[in-house]
Scaffold this active site. Structure first.
Site, PDB file in Angstrom:
ATOM      1  N   LYS A  74       0.852  -1.183   0.000  1.00  0.00           N
ATOM      2  CA  LYS A  74       0.000   0.000   0.000  1.00  0.00           C
ATOM      3  C   LYS A  74       0.888   1.233   0.000  1.00  0.00           C
ATOM      4  O   LYS A  74       1.704   1.430   0.901  1.00  0.00           O
ATOM      5  CB  LYS A  74      -0.897  -0.015   1.238  1.00  0.00           C
ATOM      6  CG  LYS A  74      -1.802   1.197   1.327  1.00  0.00           C
ATOM      7  CD  LYS A  74      -2.808   1.036   2.455  1.00  0.00           C
ATOM      8  CE  LYS A  74      -3.657   2.273   2.595  1.00  0.00           C
ATOM      9  NZ  LYS A  74      -4.641   2.132   3.679  1.00  0.00           N
TER      10      LYS A  74
ATOM     11  N   ARG B 145     -10.831   9.703   2.111  1.00  0.00           N
ATOM     12  CA  ARG B 145     -10.601  10.352   3.409  1.00  0.00           C
ATOM     13  C   ARG B 145     -11.651  11.424   3.673  1.00  0.00           C
ATOM     14  O   ARG B 145     -12.069  11.620   4.815  1.00  0.00           O
ATOM     15  CB  ARG B 145      -9.192  10.925   3.469  1.00  0.00           C
ATOM     16  CG  ARG B 145      -8.135   9.827   3.488  1.00  0.00           C
ATOM     17  CD  ARG B 145      -6.728  10.402   3.499  1.00  0.00           C
ATOM     18  NE  ARG B 145      -5.733   9.343   3.386  1.00  0.00           N
ATOM     19  CZ  ARG B 145      -4.438   9.554   3.213  1.00  0.00           C
ATOM     20  NH1 ARG B 145      -3.975  10.791   3.144  1.00  0.00           N
ATOM     21  NH2 ARG B 145      -3.600   8.541   3.118  1.00  0.00           N
TER      22      ARG B 145
ATOM     23  N   LYS C 123       1.273   9.839   5.979  1.00  0.00           N
ATOM     24  CA  LYS C 123       1.379   8.404   6.286  1.00  0.00           C
ATOM     25  C   LYS C 123       2.671   7.790   5.739  1.00  0.00           C
ATOM     26  O   LYS C 123       2.777   6.581   5.600  1.00  0.00           O
ATOM     27  CB  LYS C 123       0.137   7.677   5.769  1.00  0.00           C
ATOM     28  CG  LYS C 123      -1.169   8.182   6.403  1.00  0.00           C
ATOM     29  CD  LYS C 123      -2.354   7.252   6.114  1.00  0.00           C
ATOM     30  CE  LYS C 123      -3.617   7.716   6.874  1.00  0.00           C
ATOM     31  NZ  LYS C 123      -4.754   6.778   6.708  1.00  0.00           N
TER      32      LYS C 123
ATOM     33  N   GLU D  98       7.576  -6.790   0.900  1.00  0.00           N
ATOM     34  CA  GLU D  98       6.344  -6.703   1.685  1.00  0.00           C
ATOM     35  C   GLU D  98       5.448  -7.930   1.479  1.00  0.00           C
ATOM     36  O   GLU D  98       4.942  -8.497   2.438  1.00  0.00           O
ATOM     37  CB  GLU D  98       5.567  -5.434   1.328  1.00  0.00           C
ATOM     38  CG  GLU D  98       6.155  -4.145   1.904  1.00  0.00           C
ATOM     39  CD  GLU D  98       5.865  -3.975   3.398  1.00  0.00           C
ATOM     40  OE1 GLU D  98       5.238  -4.870   4.006  1.00  0.00           O
ATOM     41  OE2 GLU D  98       6.276  -2.943   3.957  1.00  0.00           O
TER      42      GLU D  98
ATOM     43  N   LYS E 122      -2.133  -1.522  -3.887  1.00  0.00           N
ATOM     44  CA  LYS E 122      -3.027  -0.363  -3.827  1.00  0.00           C
ATOM     45  C   LYS E 122      -2.231   0.927  -3.883  1.00  0.00           C
ATOM     46  O   LYS E 122      -1.254   1.030  -3.146  1.00  0.00           O
ATOM     47  CB  LYS E 122      -3.798  -0.454  -2.510  1.00  0.00           C
ATOM     48  CG  LYS E 122      -4.681   0.720  -2.195  1.00  0.00           C
ATOM     49  CD  LYS E 122      -5.272   0.551  -0.830  1.00  0.00           C
ATOM     50  CE  LYS E 122      -6.115   1.759  -0.490  1.00  0.00           C
ATOM     51  NZ  LYS E 122      -6.581   1.739   0.866  1.00  0.00           N
TER      52      LYS E 122
ATOM     53  N   SER F 242     -10.297   5.532  -4.535  1.00  0.00           N
ATOM     54  CA  SER F 242     -11.260   6.624  -4.677  1.00  0.00           C
ATOM     55  C   SER F 242     -10.828   7.691  -5.686  1.00  0.00           C
ATOM     56  O   SER F 242     -11.632   8.141  -6.499  1.00  0.00           O
ATOM     57  CB  SER F 242     -11.528   7.255  -3.316  1.00  0.00           C
ATOM     58  OG  SER F 242     -10.331   7.733  -2.731  1.00  0.00           O
TER      59      SER F 242
ATOM     60  N   TYR G 124     -15.187   0.960  -6.847  1.00  0.00           N
ATOM     61  CA  TYR G 124     -16.441   1.638  -6.523  1.00  0.00           C
ATOM     62  C   TYR G 124     -17.437   1.525  -7.665  1.00  0.00           C
ATOM     63  O   TYR G 124     -18.618   1.822  -7.481  1.00  0.00           O
ATOM     64  CB  TYR G 124     -16.166   3.111  -6.172  1.00  0.00           C
ATOM     65  CG  TYR G 124     -15.273   3.229  -4.955  1.00  0.00           C
ATOM     66  CD1 TYR G 124     -15.798   3.057  -3.680  1.00  0.00           C
ATOM     67  CD2 TYR G 124     -13.905   3.448  -5.081  1.00  0.00           C
ATOM     68  CE1 TYR G 124     -14.979   3.116  -2.561  1.00  0.00           C
ATOM     69  CE2 TYR G 124     -13.079   3.507  -3.973  1.00  0.00           C
ATOM     70  CZ  TYR G 124     -13.616   3.335  -2.712  1.00  0.00           C
ATOM     71  OH  TYR G 124     -12.808   3.371  -1.611  1.00  0.00           O
TER      72      TYR G 124
HETATM   73  C1  PBG Z   1      -7.432   3.173   5.632  1.00  0.00           C
HETATM   74  C2  PBG Z   1      -7.746   3.013   4.196  1.00  0.00           C
HETATM   75  C3  PBG Z   1      -7.585   3.988   3.198  1.00  0.00           C
HETATM   76  C4  PBG Z   1      -8.140   3.472   2.042  1.00  0.00           C
HETATM   77  C5  PBG Z   1      -8.575   2.170   2.330  1.00  0.00           C
HETATM   78  N1  PBG Z   1      -8.315   1.898   3.669  1.00  0.00           N
HETATM   79  C6  PBG Z   1      -7.089   5.391   3.270  1.00  0.00           C
HETATM   80  C7  PBG Z   1      -5.746   5.677   3.763  1.00  0.00           C
HETATM   81  O1  PBG Z   1      -4.872   4.824   3.900  1.00  0.00           O
HETATM   82  O2  PBG Z   1      -5.536   6.851   4.094  1.00  0.00           O
HETATM   83  C8  PBG Z   1      -8.237   4.207   0.751  1.00  0.00           C
HETATM   84  C9  PBG Z   1      -9.230   3.711  -0.221  1.00  0.00           C
HETATM   85  C10 PBG Z   1      -9.537   4.654  -1.319  1.00  0.00           C
HETATM   86  O3  PBG Z   1      -8.944   5.739  -1.491  1.00  0.00           O
HETATM   87  O4  PBG Z   1     -10.447   4.299  -2.102  1.00  0.00           O
HETATM   88  N2  PBG Z   1      -6.481   2.435   6.226  1.00  0.00           N
END
Ligand code: PBG
Length: 335
Positions: A203, A213, A225, A241, A256, A282, A321
Site C-alpha cells: 500500500k 478520506r 502516512k 512486503e 493499492k 477513490s 467503486y
Molecule cells: C485506511 C484506508 C484507506 C483506504 C482504504 N483503507 C485510506 C488511507 O490509507 O488513508 C483508501 C481507499 C480509497 O482511497 O479508495 N487504512
C-alpha cells in the site's frame, strides 16, 4: 504498391483475428467476471440514510438497513464480496480507536445484519485505526510518531471483534510491520481459524486516497502516512512486503492503488501463489467520473478499460467503486 508488397510480404496478418466480434471474443486473452469485483461500501449510523459522496459520484454512505438492500442487489448482479468501511461521527472517535472494538459498534451491527440477510455474500472488513481515531492515523500516535508494536494488539482485537460479528475476511490496511502474523495468531486463539486475512501488503503513500478520506472524515490531522505506507518510487520493496505477509499467513495480498501501479501488480503476480487483489481507489474512480461528467471521455468505457487493464496486469480480484455498474455491463454485453 506491388513492389512494396514484395519487399514486405504480408504473410503475417494479425487483423484476421479481429475481423468479427465472434473472432475477437474467441481470442480474447483477459476476461472479467462480476465475481472478480469487490464493492467497497461506506456505512453510517441511522435508518433510511443515503448520503451521496460528492467527490465519488454514484457512491454514498448507507445506514445498515439500506446497505442490506444494496448488498442484496449487488449479489444479484454477480458480485460476491463487499468491503466495509464505517463513517463515524467525531464524538465516536478517540485516540485508541475504541469504537472499532465494541461488539455493538456500527460496523459490527452492520456485519450481523448483512450476514443474516445475504449469507453467501463475502464480507471483507478493514483493519486499521484511521476511521475510528481522532488523529486520522492507522496506528497509535505518540509525540508525532506512529508506534508499530503498540498498535498490533489493537488491530488484533479489532479483527477478532469483526470476526465475532461475522466477517469472512479481515483486511489489515494499516501497514504496520508484523501485523499479519500477530492477527493470525490472535484470530486462531479466539477460534477463528476459518476467517481469512487479505493483507493490504503493498500500500503506497498515495495522493489518490483523497476522496475516501473526505468520505470518512479520516484524513490525518497532522503529518502524513509516509512512515508506514510505501514510497511510490519503490518497486522491489513490494516483493519484500508481499513475501513477509505470505510467510506470516496472508491468504490474499493486495496492491493499492491499482492503475498507477500495474508494474507492481505484475511483479507481485509473478512472485506469489496466493490470489492477488488490486484496489482501484477513490481518486482513480473520481478522475474517471469527473472527466465523464464533463463529457470529455466516455466514463463507462474508460472504467471498463481500467478494470480490464488491472486484471490483465495480473490481479485476480479488483476492489472498485464501480463494481455494480461494471457487473451490470458485464452481464449485458453490448458488443
Ligand atoms: C485506511 C484506508 C484507506 C483506504 C482504504 N483503507 C485510506 C488511507 O490509507 O488513508 C483508501 C481507499 C480509497 O482511497 O479508495 N487504512
Amino acid at each position: 504498391m506491388r513492389d512494396a508488397m514484395n519487399a514486405y510480404p504480408l504473410d503475417e496478418r494479425p487483423r484476421r483475428n479481429r475481423r468479427t466480434e465472434s473472432l475477437r471474443r474467441m481470442v480474447r486473452e483477459t476476461r472479467l467476471d462480476p465475481s472478480a469485483l469487490v464493492w467497497p461500501v461506506f456505512v453510517v449510523e441511522g435508518e433510511g440514510e443515503v448520503q451521496p459522496i460528492e467527490a465519488m459520484p454514484g457512491c454514498a454512505r448507507y445506514s445498515p438497513d439500506v446497505l442490506v438492500e444494496e448488498a442484496r442487489a449487488a449479489y444479484d448482479l454477480g458480485i460476491r464480496a463487499i468491503a466495509l468501511f464505517p463513517a463515524l461521527d467525531a464524538a465516536s472517535k478517540d485516540s485508541q480507536a475504541s469504537e472499532s472494538r465494541r461488539a455493538d459498534g456500527l460496523l459490527q451491527r452492520a456485519i450481523r445484519r448483512l450476514k443474516l440477510a445475504v449469507p453467501e455474500l463475502v464480507l471483507i472488513t478493514d483493519v486499521a485505526m484511521d476511521p475510528y481515531s481522532t488523529d486520522g492515523h492507522d496506528g497509535v500516535l505518540e509525540d508525532g510518531v506512529i508506534l508499530n508494536d503498540e498498535t498490533l494488539p489493537i488491530l488484533a482485537e479489532m479483527a477478532v471483534c469483526q470476526a465475532d460479528a461475522g466477517a469472512d475476511i479481515v483486511a489489515p490496511s494499516d501497514m504496520m510491520d508484523g501485523r499479519i502474523g500477530y492477527i493470525r495468531e490472535v484470530l486462531d486463539e479466539a477460534g477463528h481459524q476459518d476467517v481469512g486475512i487479505l493483507s493490504y501488503a503493498v500500500k503506497y503513500a498515495s495522493a489518490f486516497y483523497g476522496p475516501f478520506r473526505t468520505a470518512l472524515d479520516s484524513a490525518p490531522r497532522e503529518g502524513d502516512k509516509k512512515t508506514y505506507q510505501m514510497d511510490p518510487a519503490n518497486r522491489r520493496e513490494a516483493l519484500r512486503e508481499v513475501s513477509l505477509d505470505v510467510r506470516e499467513g496472508a491468504d490474499i495480498v493486495m496492491v493499492k492503488p491499482a492503475l498507477a501501479y500495474l508494474d507492481v501488480i505484475a511483479d507481485v503476480r509473478a512472485e506469489v501463489d496466493v490470489p492477488v487483489a488490486a484496489y482501484h481507489v477513490s481518486g482513480e474512480y473520481a478522475m474517471v467520473m469527473a472527466a465523464g461528467a464533463q463529457g470529455w471521455i466516455d466514463a463507462d468505457a474508460v472504467m471498463d478499460e481500467c478494470l480490464l487493464a488491472i486484471k490483465r496486469a495480473g490481479a485476480d480480484l479488483i476492489f472498485t467503486y464501480a463494481a455494480r455498474e461494471a457487473a451490470a455491463r458485464l452481464r449485458a454485453p453490448t458488443s
